[in-house]
Design a protein around this motif. Structure first.
Motif, PDB file in Angstrom:
ATOM      1  N   SER A 151       0.831  -1.203   0.000  1.00  0.00           N
ATOM      2  CA  SER A 151       0.000   0.000   0.000  1.00  0.00           C
ATOM      3  C   SER A 151       0.867   1.255   0.000  1.00  0.00           C
ATOM      4  CB  SER A 151      -0.932  -0.005   1.212  1.00  0.00           C
ATOM      5  OG  SER A 151      -0.179  -0.114   2.419  1.00  0.00           O
ATOM      6  N   GLY A 152       2.058   1.152   0.598  1.00  0.00           N
ATOM      7  CA  GLY A 152       2.982   2.282   0.568  1.00  0.00           C
ATOM      8  C   GLY A 152       3.480   2.563  -0.837  1.00  0.00           C
ATOM      9  N   ASP A 153       3.755   1.498  -1.600  1.00  0.00           N
ATOM     10  CA  ASP A 153       4.178   1.683  -2.983  1.00  0.00           C
ATOM     11  C   ASP A 153       3.079   2.353  -3.802  1.00  0.00           C
ATOM     12  OD1 ASP A 153       6.672   0.403  -2.634  1.00  0.00           O
ATOM     13  OD2 ASP A 153       5.750  -1.561  -2.889  1.00  0.00           O
ATOM     14  N   ALA A 154       1.842   1.996  -3.517  1.00  0.00           N
ATOM     15  CA  ALA A 154       0.721   2.554  -4.268  1.00  0.00           C
ATOM     16  C   ALA A 154       0.670   4.067  -4.160  1.00  0.00           C
ATOM     17  CB  ALA A 154      -0.590   1.942  -3.784  1.00  0.00           C
ATOM     18  N   GLY A 177       2.259  -8.668 -12.503  1.00  0.00           N
ATOM     19  CA  GLY A 177       1.908  -9.446 -11.331  1.00  0.00           C
ATOM     20  C   GLY A 177       2.143  -8.705 -10.031  1.00  0.00           C
ATOM     21  N   GLN A 178       2.227  -7.377 -10.118  1.00  0.00           N
ATOM     22  CA  GLN A 178       2.475  -6.566  -8.927  1.00  0.00           C
ATOM     23  C   GLN A 178       1.225  -5.806  -8.492  1.00  0.00           C
ATOM     24  OE1 GLN A 178       5.756  -4.210 -10.458  1.00  0.00           O
ATOM     25  NE2 GLN A 178       7.276  -5.575  -9.566  1.00  0.00           N
ATOM     26  N   GLY A 179       0.058  -6.392  -8.781  1.00  0.00           N
ATOM     27  CA  GLY A 179      -1.184  -5.734  -8.408  1.00  0.00           C
ATOM     28  C   GLY A 179      -1.386  -5.723  -6.901  1.00  0.00           C
ATOM     29  N   HIS A 180      -2.144  -4.764  -6.428  1.00  0.00           N
ATOM     30  CA  HIS A 180      -2.463  -4.616  -5.008  1.00  0.00           C
ATOM     31  C   HIS A 180      -3.851  -3.981  -4.944  1.00  0.00           C
ATOM     32  CE1 HIS A 180      -2.472  -2.883  -0.933  1.00  0.00           C
ATOM     33  NE2 HIS A 180      -1.552  -3.783  -0.637  1.00  0.00           N
ATOM     34  N   PRO A 181      -4.690  -4.352  -3.991  1.00  0.00           N
ATOM     35  CA  PRO A 181      -6.021  -3.749  -3.920  1.00  0.00           C
ATOM     36  C   PRO A 181      -5.997  -2.221  -3.939  1.00  0.00           C
ATOM     37  CG  PRO A 181      -5.863  -5.583  -2.397  1.00  0.00           C
ATOM     38  CD  PRO A 181      -4.491  -5.401  -2.966  1.00  0.00           C
ATOM     39  N   ALA A 182      -5.002  -1.615  -3.304  1.00  0.00           N
ATOM     40  CA  ALA A 182      -4.922  -0.149  -3.300  1.00  0.00           C
ATOM     41  C   ALA A 182      -4.653   0.393  -4.692  1.00  0.00           C
ATOM     42  CB  ALA A 182      -3.836   0.306  -2.329  1.00  0.00           C
ATOM     43  N   GLN A 207     -11.340  -5.516 -10.278  1.00  0.00           N
ATOM     44  CA  GLN A 207     -11.761  -5.339  -8.888  1.00  0.00           C
ATOM     45  C   GLN A 207     -12.799  -6.383  -8.486  1.00  0.00           C
ATOM     46  OE1 GLN A 207     -13.808  -1.581  -7.825  1.00  0.00           O
ATOM     47  NE2 GLN A 207     -12.178  -1.300  -6.309  1.00  0.00           N
ATOM     48  N   ALA A 208     -13.719  -6.692  -9.394  1.00  0.00           N
ATOM     49  CA  ALA A 208     -14.742  -7.694  -9.087  1.00  0.00           C
ATOM     50  C   ALA A 208     -14.117  -9.075  -8.921  1.00  0.00           C
ATOM     51  CB  ALA A 208     -15.788  -7.715 -10.204  1.00  0.00           C
ATOM     52  N   ARG A 209     -13.201  -9.421  -9.813  1.00  0.00           N
ATOM     53  CA  ARG A 209     -12.553 -10.731  -9.698  1.00  0.00           C
ATOM     54  C   ARG A 209     -11.738 -10.837  -8.415  1.00  0.00           C
ATOM     55  NH1 ARG A 209     -11.565  -9.807 -15.296  1.00  0.00           N
ATOM     56  NH2 ARG A 209      -9.381  -9.255 -14.848  1.00  0.00           N
ATOM     57  N   HIS A 210     -11.094  -9.732  -8.036  1.00  0.00           N
ATOM     58  CA  HIS A 210     -10.317  -9.741  -6.793  1.00  0.00           C
ATOM     59  C   HIS A 210     -11.234  -9.970  -5.598  1.00  0.00           C
ATOM     60  CE1 HIS A 210      -8.121  -8.043  -3.334  1.00  0.00           C
ATOM     61  NE2 HIS A 210      -7.044  -8.485  -3.961  1.00  0.00           N
ATOM     62  N   ALA A 211     -12.398  -9.318  -5.585  1.00  0.00           N
ATOM     63  CA  ALA A 211     -13.333  -9.488  -4.480  1.00  0.00           C
ATOM     64  C   ALA A 211     -13.848 -10.919  -4.432  1.00  0.00           C
ATOM     65  CB  ALA A 211     -14.490  -8.499  -4.624  1.00  0.00           C
ATOM     66  N   GLU A 212     -14.138 -11.476  -5.587  1.00  0.00           N
ATOM     67  CA  GLU A 212     -14.616 -12.857  -5.638  1.00  0.00           C
ATOM     68  C   GLU A 212     -13.550 -13.835  -5.146  1.00  0.00           C
ATOM     69  OE1 GLU A 212     -17.618 -12.021  -9.426  1.00  0.00           O
ATOM     70  OE2 GLU A 212     -15.644 -12.946  -9.733  1.00  0.00           O
ATOM     71  N   SER A 213     -12.301 -13.579  -5.547  1.00  0.00           N
ATOM     72  CA  SER A 213     -11.211 -14.457  -5.106  1.00  0.00           C
ATOM     73  C   SER A 213     -11.013 -14.379  -3.604  1.00  0.00           C
ATOM     74  CB  SER A 213      -9.909 -14.082  -5.818  1.00  0.00           C
ATOM     75  OG  SER A 213     -10.027 -14.273  -7.210  1.00  0.00           O
ATOM     76  N   ALA A 214     -11.292 -13.200  -3.038  1.00  0.00           N
ATOM     77  CA  ALA A 214     -11.135 -13.009  -1.596  1.00  0.00           C
ATOM     78  C   ALA A 214     -12.346 -13.498  -0.817  1.00  0.00           C
ATOM     79  CB  ALA A 214     -10.873 -11.540  -1.293  1.00  0.00           C
ATOM     80  N   GLY A 215     -13.373 -13.990  -1.532  1.00  0.00           N
ATOM     81  CA  GLY A 215     -14.568 -14.472  -0.865  1.00  0.00           C
ATOM     82  C   GLY A 215     -15.492 -13.379  -0.373  1.00  0.00           C
ATOM     83  N   ASP A 216     -15.312 -12.150  -0.899  1.00  0.00           N
ATOM     84  CA  ASP A 216     -16.146 -11.021  -0.482  1.00  0.00           C
ATOM     85  C   ASP A 216     -17.299 -10.872  -1.473  1.00  0.00           C
ATOM     86  OD1 ASP A 216     -17.266  -8.668   0.385  1.00  0.00           O
ATOM     87  OD2 ASP A 216     -15.354  -7.628   0.662  1.00  0.00           O
ATOM     88  N   ALA A 217     -18.348 -11.646  -1.264  1.00  0.00           N
ATOM     89  CA  ALA A 217     -19.465 -11.656  -2.202  1.00  0.00           C
ATOM     90  C   ALA A 217     -20.204 -10.323  -2.230  1.00  0.00           C
ATOM     91  CB  ALA A 217     -20.435 -12.788  -1.842  1.00  0.00           C
TER      92      ALA A 217
END
Length: 247
Positions: A151-154, A177-182, A207-217
Protein backbone atom coordinates in the motif's frame (compact mmCIF):
# COMPACT_ATOMS: atom_id res chain seq x y z
CA UNK A 1 6.30 14.99 -20.94
CA UNK A 2 3.30 13.47 -19.19
CA UNK A 3 1.98 12.00 -22.43
CA UNK A 4 4.00 10.90 -25.43
CA UNK A 5 2.75 13.73 -27.68
CA UNK A 6 1.47 17.29 -27.16
CA UNK A 7 1.61 19.60 -30.17
CA UNK A 8 -0.14 22.96 -30.13
CA UNK A 9 -0.92 23.11 -26.42
CA UNK A 10 2.59 24.34 -25.63
CA UNK A 11 2.13 27.13 -28.14
CA UNK A 12 -1.31 28.28 -27.05
CA UNK A 13 -0.04 31.02 -24.67
CA UNK A 14 1.78 32.58 -27.61
CA UNK A 15 -1.28 32.16 -29.84
CA UNK A 16 -3.39 34.06 -27.33
CA UNK A 17 -0.76 36.80 -27.21
CA UNK A 18 -0.71 37.04 -31.01
CA UNK A 19 -4.48 37.40 -31.15
CA UNK A 20 -4.39 40.16 -28.54
CA UNK A 21 -1.65 41.94 -30.46
CA UNK A 22 -3.71 41.77 -33.63
CA UNK A 23 -6.75 43.18 -31.89
CA UNK A 24 -4.68 46.02 -30.49
CA UNK A 25 -3.17 46.80 -33.89
CA UNK A 26 0.34 45.67 -32.95
CA UNK A 27 2.61 43.73 -35.31
CA UNK A 28 3.20 40.10 -34.45
CA UNK A 29 6.90 39.35 -34.60
CA UNK A 30 6.60 35.56 -34.63
CA UNK A 31 5.46 33.36 -37.49
CA UNK A 32 2.02 31.75 -37.26
CA UNK A 33 1.72 28.27 -35.82
CA UNK A 34 1.76 25.74 -38.69
CA UNK A 35 -1.71 24.42 -39.31
CA UNK A 36 -0.54 20.80 -39.20
CA UNK A 37 0.38 21.29 -35.54
CA UNK A 38 -3.00 22.71 -34.65
CA UNK A 39 -4.81 20.01 -36.62
CA UNK A 40 -2.69 17.19 -35.18
CA UNK A 41 -3.20 18.41 -31.62
CA UNK A 42 -6.95 18.64 -32.08
CA UNK A 43 -7.14 15.21 -33.67
CA UNK A 44 -4.96 13.64 -30.97
CA UNK A 45 -7.16 15.05 -28.22
CA UNK A 46 -10.34 13.86 -29.91
CA UNK A 47 -8.85 10.43 -30.60
CA UNK A 48 -7.66 10.00 -27.03
CA UNK A 49 -10.96 11.13 -25.55
CA UNK A 50 -12.96 8.88 -27.89
CA UNK A 51 -10.86 5.80 -27.18
CA UNK A 52 -10.97 6.24 -23.43
CA UNK A 53 -14.72 6.84 -23.64
CA UNK A 54 -15.12 3.54 -25.48
CA UNK A 55 -15.90 4.99 -28.91
CA UNK A 56 -13.58 2.92 -31.08
CA UNK A 57 -14.93 4.13 -34.43
CA UNK A 58 -14.33 7.81 -33.68
CA UNK A 59 -10.98 7.04 -32.07
CA UNK A 60 -9.76 5.27 -35.20
CA UNK A 61 -10.92 8.10 -37.44
CA UNK A 62 -9.22 10.75 -35.34
CA UNK A 63 -6.00 8.79 -34.95
CA UNK A 64 -5.90 8.48 -38.75
CA UNK A 65 -6.38 12.24 -39.05
CA UNK A 66 -3.55 12.81 -36.60
CA UNK A 67 -1.27 10.51 -38.60
CA UNK A 68 -2.06 12.32 -41.84
CA UNK A 69 -1.25 15.70 -40.31
CA UNK A 70 2.02 14.48 -38.80
CA UNK A 71 2.94 12.72 -42.05
CA UNK A 72 2.93 16.12 -43.77
CA UNK A 73 6.18 16.85 -41.93
CA UNK A 74 7.97 13.71 -43.10
CA UNK A 75 9.29 13.42 -39.54
CA UNK A 76 9.31 9.73 -38.60
CA UNK A 77 10.42 10.52 -35.06
CA UNK A 78 7.39 12.74 -34.55
CA UNK A 79 5.14 10.05 -35.98
CA UNK A 80 6.68 7.57 -33.53
CA UNK A 81 5.66 9.81 -30.63
CA UNK A 82 2.14 9.99 -32.03
CA UNK A 83 1.95 6.20 -32.11
CA UNK A 84 3.08 6.03 -28.48
CA UNK A 85 0.09 8.13 -27.50
CA UNK A 86 -2.26 5.57 -28.96
CA UNK A 87 -0.45 2.70 -27.28
CA UNK A 88 -0.55 4.51 -23.94
CA UNK A 89 -4.34 4.71 -24.05
CA UNK A 90 -4.50 0.98 -24.76
CA UNK A 91 -2.20 0.03 -21.90
CA UNK A 92 -4.15 2.30 -19.54
CA UNK A 93 -7.24 0.29 -20.52
CA UNK A 94 -5.47 -3.02 -19.81
CA UNK A 95 -5.14 -3.79 -23.50
CA UNK A 96 -1.67 -5.29 -23.76
CA UNK A 97 -0.78 -5.61 -27.44
CA UNK A 98 2.40 -4.91 -29.40
CA UNK A 99 2.72 -1.23 -30.27
CA UNK A 100 3.02 -2.12 -33.94
CA UNK A 101 2.71 1.46 -35.19
CA UNK A 102 5.73 2.50 -33.16
CA UNK A 103 7.73 -0.62 -33.97
CA UNK A 104 7.48 0.18 -37.66
CA UNK A 105 9.19 3.51 -36.87
CA UNK A 106 11.59 2.40 -34.13
CA UNK A 107 14.68 2.79 -36.34
CA UNK A 108 14.01 6.54 -36.65
CA UNK A 109 12.80 7.18 -33.11
CA UNK A 110 14.82 9.13 -30.57
CA UNK A 111 16.15 7.50 -27.41
CA UNK A 112 13.39 8.85 -25.09
CA UNK A 113 10.68 7.48 -27.38
CA UNK A 114 12.42 4.10 -27.57
CA UNK A 115 12.64 4.04 -23.78
CA UNK A 116 8.95 4.87 -23.45
CA UNK A 117 8.01 2.15 -25.92
CA UNK A 118 10.08 -0.33 -23.94
CA UNK A 119 8.35 0.85 -20.77
CA UNK A 120 4.89 0.31 -22.28
CA UNK A 121 5.96 -3.16 -23.36
CA UNK A 122 7.13 -3.98 -19.82
CA UNK A 123 10.75 -4.46 -20.84
CA UNK A 124 12.44 -1.21 -19.87
CA UNK A 125 16.19 -1.70 -19.34
CA UNK A 126 17.40 -0.06 -16.10
CA UNK A 127 19.78 2.18 -18.05
CA UNK A 128 16.83 3.76 -19.87
CA UNK A 129 14.94 4.73 -16.71
CA UNK A 130 16.31 8.28 -16.73
CA UNK A 131 14.95 8.79 -20.25
CA UNK A 132 11.35 8.52 -19.08
CA UNK A 133 9.36 11.61 -18.07
CA UNK A 134 10.46 12.63 -14.58
CA UNK A 135 7.03 12.14 -13.02
CA UNK A 136 6.85 8.55 -14.24
CA UNK A 137 10.30 7.44 -13.15
CA UNK A 138 9.49 6.47 -9.51
CA UNK A 139 6.70 4.08 -10.56
CA UNK A 140 8.85 2.68 -13.36
CA UNK A 141 11.72 2.15 -10.94
CA UNK A 142 9.41 0.25 -8.60
CA UNK A 143 8.35 -1.89 -11.55
CA UNK A 144 11.98 -2.73 -12.25
CA UNK A 145 12.53 -3.77 -8.63
CA UNK A 146 9.88 -6.48 -8.89
CA UNK A 147 8.24 -8.17 -5.95
CA UNK A 148 4.86 -7.57 -4.35
CA UNK A 149 3.48 -4.05 -4.31
CA UNK A 150 2.52 -2.67 -0.90
CA UNK A 151 0.00 0.00 0.00
CA UNK A 152 2.98 2.28 0.57
CA UNK A 153 4.18 1.68 -2.98
CA UNK A 154 0.72 2.55 -4.27
CA UNK A 155 1.27 6.08 -2.93
CA UNK A 156 3.67 6.64 -5.82
CA UNK A 157 0.77 6.79 -8.27
CA UNK A 158 -1.16 9.80 -6.92
CA UNK A 159 2.09 11.77 -7.16
CA UNK A 160 1.56 11.75 -10.93
CA UNK A 161 -0.52 14.80 -11.77
CA UNK A 162 -1.79 13.44 -15.09
CA UNK A 163 -4.37 10.63 -15.03
CA UNK A 164 -3.27 8.82 -18.19
CA UNK A 165 0.34 8.13 -17.06
CA UNK A 166 -1.06 7.13 -13.66
CA UNK A 167 -3.28 4.50 -15.27
CA UNK A 168 -0.40 3.34 -17.46
CA UNK A 169 1.81 2.81 -14.41
CA UNK A 170 -0.94 0.94 -12.56
CA UNK A 171 -1.56 -1.24 -15.62
CA UNK A 172 2.10 -2.12 -15.99
CA UNK A 173 2.32 -3.06 -12.31
CA UNK A 174 -0.76 -5.23 -12.74
CA UNK A 175 0.59 -6.86 -15.90
CA UNK A 176 3.82 -7.71 -14.08
CA UNK A 177 1.91 -9.45 -11.33
CA UNK A 178 2.47 -6.57 -8.93
CA UNK A 179 -1.18 -5.73 -8.41
CA UNK A 180 -2.46 -4.62 -5.01
CA UNK A 181 -6.02 -3.75 -3.92
CA UNK A 182 -4.92 -0.15 -3.30
CA UNK A 183 -3.57 0.09 -6.85
CA UNK A 184 -6.78 -1.34 -8.30
CA UNK A 185 -8.90 1.08 -6.29
CA UNK A 186 -6.75 4.02 -7.34
CA UNK A 187 -7.02 3.02 -11.00
CA UNK A 188 -10.80 2.68 -10.72
CA UNK A 189 -11.08 6.07 -9.04
CA UNK A 190 -8.82 7.71 -11.63
CA UNK A 191 -10.77 6.39 -14.60
CA UNK A 192 -14.08 7.18 -12.91
CA UNK A 193 -13.15 10.78 -12.13
CA UNK A 194 -12.26 11.36 -15.79
CA UNK A 195 -15.37 9.65 -17.13
CA UNK A 196 -13.17 7.21 -19.07
CA UNK A 197 -15.53 4.27 -19.39
CA UNK A 198 -13.17 1.96 -21.29
CA UNK A 199 -10.41 1.77 -18.65
CA UNK A 200 -13.03 2.05 -15.90
CA UNK A 201 -14.79 -1.11 -17.07
CA UNK A 202 -11.48 -2.94 -17.42
CA UNK A 203 -10.39 -2.03 -13.90
CA UNK A 204 -13.83 -2.74 -12.41
CA UNK A 205 -13.63 -6.24 -13.86
CA UNK A 206 -10.28 -6.67 -12.11
CA UNK A 207 -11.76 -5.34 -8.89
CA UNK A 208 -14.74 -7.69 -9.09
CA UNK A 209 -12.55 -10.73 -9.70
CA UNK A 210 -10.32 -9.74 -6.79
CA UNK A 211 -13.33 -9.49 -4.48
CA UNK A 212 -14.62 -12.86 -5.64
CA UNK A 213 -11.21 -14.46 -5.11
CA UNK A 214 -11.14 -13.01 -1.60
CA UNK A 215 -14.57 -14.47 -0.87
CA UNK A 216 -16.15 -11.02 -0.48
CA UNK A 217 -19.46 -11.66 -2.20
CA UNK A 218 -21.00 -8.38 -1.04
CA UNK A 219 -18.18 -6.32 -2.54
CA UNK A 220 -18.20 -8.38 -5.74
CA UNK A 221 -21.93 -7.74 -6.22
CA UNK A 222 -21.46 -4.02 -5.57
CA UNK A 223 -18.74 -3.81 -8.22
CA UNK A 224 -20.81 -5.86 -10.69
CA UNK A 225 -23.72 -3.44 -10.22
CA UNK A 226 -21.36 -0.59 -10.98
CA UNK A 227 -20.24 -2.34 -14.16
CA UNK A 228 -23.86 -2.73 -15.24
CA UNK A 229 -24.48 0.96 -14.59
CA UNK A 230 -21.67 1.90 -16.97
CA UNK A 231 -22.69 -0.64 -19.61
CA UNK A 232 -26.33 0.44 -19.49
CA UNK A 233 -25.46 4.08 -19.97
CA UNK A 234 -27.15 5.11 -16.77
CA UNK A 235 -30.39 3.22 -17.34
CA UNK A 236 -31.59 1.97 -13.99
CA UNK A 237 -32.53 -1.69 -13.54
CA UNK A 238 -36.18 -2.45 -12.82
CA UNK A 239 -37.08 -2.33 -9.19
CA UNK A 240 -37.42 -5.66 -7.46
CA UNK A 241 -41.08 -6.59 -6.91
CA UNK A 242 -42.26 -5.90 -3.41
CA UNK A 243 -43.22 -8.82 -1.27
CA UNK A 244 -46.94 -9.16 -0.55
CA UNK A 245 -47.96 -8.24 2.92
CA UNK A 246 -48.40 -11.13 5.28
CA UNK A 247 -52.04 -11.97 5.94
Amino acid sequence: MNAPIRFARRLRPWMLGAVMALLLGACASQPPVPDWRVNAEAASERATSAYLAGNTRVANLEFDRMRKEVARTGDAGLMARAELLRCSTQVASLVFEPCSGFEALRADAAAPEIAYANYLAGRLPPQELALLPNAQQPAAQRLLQGGAISSGDAALLPAMDQPLPRLVAAALWFQAGQGHPAVITLAVDTASSQGWSRPLLAWLQVQARHAESAGDAVEARRVRRRIELVLNGGALPPAAPSKPAAP
